[in-house]
Design an enzyme around this catalytic site. Structure first.
Site, PDB file in Angstrom:
ATOM      1  CE  LYS A  82      -4.529   0.916   0.850  1.00  0.00           C
ATOM      2  NZ  LYS A  82      -5.756   0.134   0.740  1.00  0.00           N
ATOM      3  N   GLY A 179     -19.254   7.507   7.644  1.00  0.00           N
ATOM      4  CA  GLY A 179     -18.489   7.969   6.480  1.00  0.00           C
ATOM      5  C   GLY A 179     -19.233   7.692   5.195  1.00  0.00           C
ATOM      6  N   GLY A 181     -18.597   8.591   1.936  1.00  0.00           N
ATOM      7  CA  GLY A 181     -17.773   9.015   0.808  1.00  0.00           C
ATOM      8  C   GLY A 181     -17.940   8.090  -0.381  1.00  0.00           C
TER       9      GLY A 181
HETATM   10  N1  PHE Z   1      -7.999   0.838  -2.196  1.00  0.00           N
HETATM   11  C1  PHE Z   1      -8.962  -0.219  -2.347  1.00  0.00           C
HETATM   12  C2  PHE Z   1      -8.684  -1.327  -1.324  1.00  0.00           C
HETATM   13  O1  PHE Z   1      -8.044  -1.115  -0.317  1.00  0.00           O
HETATM   14  C3  PHE Z   1      -9.047  -0.705  -3.776  1.00  0.00           C
HETATM   15  C4  PHE Z   1      -7.764  -1.134  -4.426  1.00  0.00           C
HETATM   16  C5  PHE Z   1      -7.380  -2.446  -4.347  1.00  0.00           C
HETATM   17  C6  PHE Z   1      -6.963  -0.274  -5.160  1.00  0.00           C
HETATM   18  C7  PHE Z   1      -6.221  -2.898  -4.974  1.00  0.00           C
HETATM   19  C8  PHE Z   1      -5.803  -0.730  -5.776  1.00  0.00           C
HETATM   20  C9  PHE Z   1      -5.436  -2.031  -5.690  1.00  0.00           C
HETATM   21  O2  PHE Z   1      -9.145  -2.432  -1.441  1.00  0.00           O
END
Ligand code: PHE
Length: 346
Positions: A82, A179, A181
Site C-alpha cells: 500500500k 463515512g 464518501g
Molecule cells: N484501495 C482499495 C482497497 O483497499 C481498492 C484497491 C485495491 C486499489 C487494490 C488498488 C489495488 O481495497
C-alpha cells in the site's frame, strides 16, 4: 521524528518500505511492501494530511498488511502493499498535479513490483495523472473508481451479517454508516433500496444531511457514532475506530463496513466477541474493489460477471461466520486461519 520512523521499521513484519521526501510540498511518500508470496504487490494509494510523517508510515504499514490478508482471503494471486502520500497541509490544483506526477515517477522506479490505485483521499482523476507518469496503476478502461464495487461487496456482507446476527433480511434493519464518501454513499443507496433504516454520519456533516434527506434516514454527529443505537454499524472511512475506548460504548449487534483496519489492535477482536457483537472481518467485507480491479486487469469478464463474483463475497463471509459460531470464537480467527492456509500453500 527520524527516531519514530526507525522504531516503526524495526517492528514491522513486511518486506520493506520505499520512501521519499517531496521537498517542494513538504510531503512524504511511503510505499509499504508487505508480502509478495502470492504475486506482485498491489494496493491503493491513500493521500491525506497526517499529524506527523510517522503517522503516515504507520498507516501505510498497517494498510499494506491488510492487503496481504485481503488478497489471500479471496484467493487472488497478488501480494500485499500500500502507499501513502502523507501531506503536512492540504494541496490542491496544479501543485497537487505536480506532486502526483512526482509520486508516479517514484512508483515507476519499482518497475511493476507494486501496482496502485484509488484509495481514501485519491480520486480517479488523481490516478490518471499517476498512471501517466508512473504506469503501474490499476483501473482504466472506464473502471477507475473501486468505490461502487467495494460497496456492492459490503452490501452483500451486510446481508449475510444481518442473517447471522439478527436472523432476518435487511428490511427494517437499522444500519449506521460511518463515512458517506466514495464507498459509503453507494452503500447507502443499496441499503435504502433493500428497505434498511439509514443512520448516516460524516465529518462533512452537510454531506450526510443531504444524503439522508434524499434517501430517507437520520444523521448523527461523528463523535456520537459509538454511542448510537443501531442494529449494524458500518465503519466506512478511516481505520482504528474500534478500540478499547469505543467498544465498551457500542450499542449495536454487529459491525460490517468498508473501512480498512477497523480494529486498532488485535485484542479488539476479542473485546467485540466478549460483548456479543458480531464482527465481520474488514478485509473480507471490503474486498470488492480489489476484486473488481484484479478481474478487470485480467480483462476476461464483463461488468455483470464481475458484479456476480463480488456478490459471492457474502457467501465467503457466511462460511467464516458459520465456522466462528461453531467454535465460539471471533470471526477474525476463522478469517486468519483461511489467510494462513492460502499463504502456506505457496
Ligand atoms: N484501495 C482499495 C482497497 O483497499 C481498492 C484497491 C485495491 C486499489 C487494490 C488498488 C489495488 O481495497
Amino acid at each position: 521524528m527520524t527516531d519514530e520512523l526507525i522504531k516503526l521499521i524495526q517492528v514491522w513484519d513486511g518486506q520493506g518500505v520505499y520512501m521519499k521526501y517531496d521537498k517542494p510540498t513538504d510531503t512524504w511518500f511511503f510505499i509499504a511492501l508487505h508480502d509478495p508470496t502470492l504475486g506482485y504487490m498491489a494496493g491503493g494509494c491513500r493521500m491525506k494530511v497526517y499529524p506527523t510523517p510517522a503517522d503516515g508510515l504507520r498507516d501505510a504499514m498497517r494498510l499494506g498488511r491488510g492487503m496481504t490478508h485481503k488478497w489471500a482471503a479471496i484467493d487472488f494471486h497478488f501480494g500485499g502493499g500500500k502507499s501513502v502520500i502523507a501531506l503536512s497541509h492540504p494541496i490542491e490544483g496544479q501543485e497537487r498535479e505536480a506532486l502526483l506526477r512526482r509520486f508516479g515517477r517514484m512508483l515507476r522506479s519499482l518497475n511493476g513490483a507494486y501496482v496502485t490505485g484509488v484509495d481514501l483521499g485519491t480520486s480517479p482523476e488523481d490516478m490518471a495523472i499517476v498512471r501517466e507518469a508512473g504506469k503501474y496503476v490499476f483501473g482504466g478502461e472506464g473502471h477507475e473508481d473501486p468505490g461502487p464495487f467495494t460497496a456492492l461487496g459490503v452490501f452483500s456482507c451486510i446481508e449475510t451479517t444481518a442473517r447471522h446476527a439478527l436472523g432476518r433480511d435487511l428490511n427494517g434493519v437499522s444500519v449506521l454508516i460511518q463515512g458517506v464518501g466514495d464507498v459509503g454513499e453507494p452503500l447507502a443507496r443499496m441499503l435504502a433500496e433493500a428497505g434498511a433504516k439509514l443512520i448516516l454520519s460524516d465529518l462533512d456533516q452537510a454531506r450526510a444531511s443531504k444524503l439522508a434527506a434524499e434517501l430517507g434516514g437520520s444523521t448523527v454527529d461523528p463523535d456520537k457514532v459509538p454511542d448510537t443505537e443501531c442494529d449494524i454499524l458500518a465503519p466506512s472511512a478511516v481505520g482504528a475506530t474500534l478500540n478499547k475506548d469505543t467498544i465498551p460504548r457500542l450499542r449495536c449487534r454487529a459491525v460490517a463496513g468498508s473501512a480498512n483496519n477497523q480494529l486498532e489492535e488485535d485484542a479488539d477482536a476479542q473485546r467485540l466477541h466478549e460483548r456479543g457483537i458480531l464482527y465481520a472481518p474488514d478485509y473480507i467485507v471490503n474486498a470488492g474493489g480489489a476484486m473488481a480491479f484484479a478481474l478487470f486487469h485480467e480483462g476476461k469478464l464483463s461488468g455483470e460477471e464481475v458484479n456476480d463474483r463480488i456478490r459471492k463475497i457474502g457467501d465467503s463471509l457466511d462460511r467464516i461466520l458459520g465456522e466462528a459460531k461453531e467454535r465460539n470464537e471471533s470471526p477474525v480467527h476463522a478469517a486468519t486461519r483461511r489467510v494462513e492456509q492460502v499463504l502456506g500453500q505457496h
